[in-house]
Design an enzyme around this catalytic site. Structure first.
Site, mmCIF file in Angstrom:
data_model
loop_
_atom_site.group_PDB
_atom_site.id
_atom_site.type_symbol
_atom_site.label_atom_id
_atom_site.label_comp_id
_atom_site.label_asym_id
_atom_site.label_seq_id
_atom_site.Cartn_x
_atom_site.Cartn_y
_atom_site.Cartn_z
ATOM 1 N N TYR A 155 98.895 -17.860 128.845
ATOM 2 C CA TYR A 155 97.442 -18.077 128.944
ATOM 3 C C TYR A 155 97.159 -19.368 129.732
ATOM 4 O O TYR A 155 96.134 -19.507 130.403
ATOM 5 C CB TYR A 155 96.808 -18.108 127.548
ATOM 6 C CG TYR A 155 95.334 -17.826 127.533
ATOM 7 C CD1 TYR A 155 94.833 -16.594 127.961
ATOM 8 C CD2 TYR A 155 94.423 -18.779 127.093
ATOM 9 C CE1 TYR A 155 93.479 -16.329 127.961
ATOM 10 C CE2 TYR A 155 93.060 -18.521 127.082
ATOM 11 C CZ TYR A 155 92.591 -17.291 127.520
ATOM 12 O OH TYR A 155 91.241 -17.032 127.522
ATOM 13 N N LYS A 162 89.058 -22.770 128.556
ATOM 14 C CA LYS A 162 88.314 -22.330 127.366
ATOM 15 C C LYS A 162 88.028 -23.524 126.452
ATOM 16 O O LYS A 162 86.987 -23.558 125.787
ATOM 17 C CB LYS A 162 89.085 -21.252 126.593
ATOM 18 C CG LYS A 162 89.185 -19.913 127.321
ATOM 19 C CD LYS A 162 87.840 -19.286 127.563
ATOM 20 C CE LYS A 162 87.926 -17.847 128.015
ATOM 21 N NZ LYS A 162 86.653 -17.347 128.532
HETATM 22 O O1 0WD Z 1 91.084 -10.223 125.327
HETATM 23 C C1 0WD Z 1 90.078 -10.364 125.969
HETATM 24 N N1 0WD Z 1 89.709 -9.464 126.860
HETATM 25 C C2 0WD Z 1 89.236 -11.567 125.726
HETATM 26 C C3 0WD Z 1 88.327 -11.969 126.665
HETATM 27 C C4 0WD Z 1 89.442 -12.313 124.473
HETATM 28 C C5 0WD Z 1 88.583 -13.440 124.323
HETATM 29 C C6 0WD Z 1 87.694 -13.812 125.291
HETATM 30 N N2 0WD Z 1 87.580 -13.089 126.445
HETATM 31 C C7 0WD Z 1 86.629 -13.537 127.449
HETATM 32 C C8 0WD Z 1 87.140 -13.643 128.868
HETATM 33 O O2 0WD Z 1 87.898 -14.811 129.061
HETATM 34 C C9 0WD Z 1 85.810 -13.699 129.629
HETATM 35 O O3 0WD Z 1 85.264 -14.995 129.533
HETATM 36 O O4 0WD Z 1 85.572 -12.630 127.543
HETATM 37 C C10 0WD Z 1 84.941 -12.735 128.804
HETATM 38 C C11 0WD Z 1 84.809 -11.342 129.408
HETATM 39 O O5 0WD Z 1 86.076 -10.853 129.723
HETATM 40 P P1 0WD Z 1 86.537 -9.327 129.638
HETATM 41 O O6 0WD Z 1 85.431 -8.475 129.197
HETATM 42 O O7 0WD Z 1 87.819 -9.325 128.906
HETATM 43 O O8 0WD Z 1 86.934 -9.046 131.151
HETATM 44 P P2 0WD Z 1 86.296 -8.234 132.383
HETATM 45 O O9 0WD Z 1 85.845 -6.907 131.960
HETATM 46 O O10 0WD Z 1 87.328 -8.305 133.470
HETATM 47 O O11 0WD Z 1 85.046 -9.120 132.786
HETATM 48 C C12 0WD Z 1 85.149 -10.422 133.276
HETATM 49 C C13 0WD Z 1 84.373 -10.486 134.560
HETATM 50 C C14 0WD Z 1 85.048 -10.231 135.873
HETATM 51 O O12 0WD Z 1 85.786 -9.210 136.006
HETATM 52 P P3 0WD Z 1 87.104 -9.290 137.009
HETATM 53 O O13 0WD Z 1 88.174 -8.767 136.090
HETATM 54 O O14 0WD Z 1 86.714 -8.399 138.116
HETATM 55 O O15 0WD Z 1 87.395 -10.714 137.426
HETATM 56 O O16 0WD Z 1 83.934 -11.765 134.897
HETATM 57 C C15 0WD Z 1 83.314 -11.620 136.162
HETATM 58 C C16 0WD Z 1 83.836 -10.380 136.805
HETATM 59 O O17 0WD Z 1 82.907 -9.387 136.802
HETATM 60 N N3 0WD Z 1 83.556 -12.710 137.084
HETATM 61 C C17 0WD Z 1 82.566 -13.240 137.814
HETATM 62 N N4 0WD Z 1 81.252 -12.988 137.844
HETATM 63 C C18 0WD Z 1 80.496 -13.667 138.720
HETATM 64 N N5 0WD Z 1 81.018 -14.588 139.554
HETATM 65 C C19 0WD Z 1 83.191 -14.191 138.661
HETATM 66 C C20 0WD Z 1 82.353 -14.880 139.562
HETATM 67 N N6 0WD Z 1 82.823 -15.794 140.400
HETATM 68 N N7 0WD Z 1 84.528 -14.202 138.388
HETATM 69 C C21 0WD Z 1 84.734 -13.290 137.431
#
Ligand code: 0WD
Length: 263
Positions: A155, A162
């Site tokens: 991580y 975070k």
């Molecule tokens: O296990 C997990 N999935 C966990 C996620 C556990 C605990 C927390 N999280 C957090 C993540 O760190 C994140 O902060 O939850 C949040 C959402 O994450 P997610 O739902 O797991 O992931 P995802 O569906 O990929 O959404 C995150 C999105 C990006 O997707 P990708 O994978 O294409 O990078 O964040 C967005 C993007 O859509 N993103 C941005 N949006 C606008 N501008 C940018 C940016 N520069 N960079 C990433």
């Protein structure tokens, strides 16, 4: 429906597996009107499909690494919504090479800057842009992970980002409290999403996680979504500056009970 008459902007929806998708479903069930940002044209169609299925049609492009993009997103949003009541920041990113291997060996200055900028500062930047449009009793929410407070393999720099994000929640809560704007975070257990698949050996992590968590399983995006809906509602009007764990109890348990109890 405890979000009736609330207008909430969701940033960070990538596809139907995203935590933001679970949040959007729960908030819709509770009567909220939602608007969505999408990072780029590449993700527009996914976000559009999910938004339309849930009955929402406000979609605006926003890359949170660019101030101009945040500024024009709010300009566009204010044409439809003169004001609104909440913001969900569900965004995290670090370059892939940072999330594979021994932390000190793989960490770079550039990776550190990108991870902190996109995963932590963007929450402040979105709040700054939203402030003139937010109603009293608004609520801002972000998504964090246990790596903020405990180390875990691969991580790496995301854990540092975070930790910064969680401090950001406390400083933003203090900064915005007098405007009656609340700021909170949800620390979610691991869920298989696009962002999570960037962390090496994530699948293996899910298995050991389920063994140690008191509930004996991982959590779902809908379970995270329900807590997000609550935190953005007036039912949570006394809660700010908090990190709420939605992780099946994992963070409260030191060892897997099954491995040590005589049966
Ligand atoms: O296990 C997990 N999935 C966990 C996620 C556990 C605990 C927390 N999280 C957090 C993540 O760190 C994140 O902060 O939850 C949040 C959402 O994450 P997610 O739902 O797991 O992931 P995802 O569906 O990929 O959404 C995150 C999105 C990006 O997707 P990708 O994978 O294409 O990078 O964040 C967005 C993007 O859509 N993103 C941005 N949006 C606008 N501008 C940018 C940016 N520069 N960079 C990433």
């Amino acid at each position: 429906m405890f979000l009736e008459n609330k207008k909430i902007l969701i940033a960070g929806l990538a596809n139907k597996h995203s935590i933001a998708a679970g949040i959007a479903r729960s908030m819709t069930e509770q009567g909220a009107k939602l608007a969505f940002t999408y990072q780029s044209e590449r993700l527009k169609r996914n976000v559009e499909k999910i938004a339309h299925e849930l009955g929402h049609d406000v979609l605006i492009e926003c890359d949170v690494s660019k101030d101009e993009s945040i500024h024009s997103m709010y300009q566009e949003l204010s044409k439809t919504w003169e004001n609104f009541d909440g913001l969900v920041h569900s965004i995290g990113f670090a370059p892939a090479n940072e999330l594979d291997g021994n932390f000190v060996d793989v960490a770079t200055r550039e990776g550190f800057q990108i991870a902190h900028d996109i995963s932590s500062f963007s929450f402040t930047a979105l709040a700054k842009g939203a402030k003139p449009l937010l109603n009293k009793n608004s609520s801002l929410l972000t998504l964090t992970y246990l790596g903020a407070v405990q180390s875990l393999p691969n991580y790496n720099v995301m854990g540092l980002a975070k930790a910064s994000l969680e401090a950001n929640v406390r400083f933003m809560a203090s900064s915005l409290g007098k405007d009656e704007i609340r700021v909170n975070g949800i620390s979610a257990g691991p869920i298989k999403t696009l962002a999570a698949s960037g962390v090496k050996n994530f699948r293996k992590m899910l298995t050991s996680y389920a063994k140690r968590a008191p509930l004996g399983r991982t959590v779902t995006t809908d379970e995270v979504g329900n807590v997000a809906a609550f935190l953005c509602s007036d039912l949570a009007s006394g809660i700010t500056g908090e990190i709420t764990y939605v992780d099946g109890g994992f963070s409260t348990s030191a060892l897997s009970i099954d491995e040590y109890l005589e049966s």
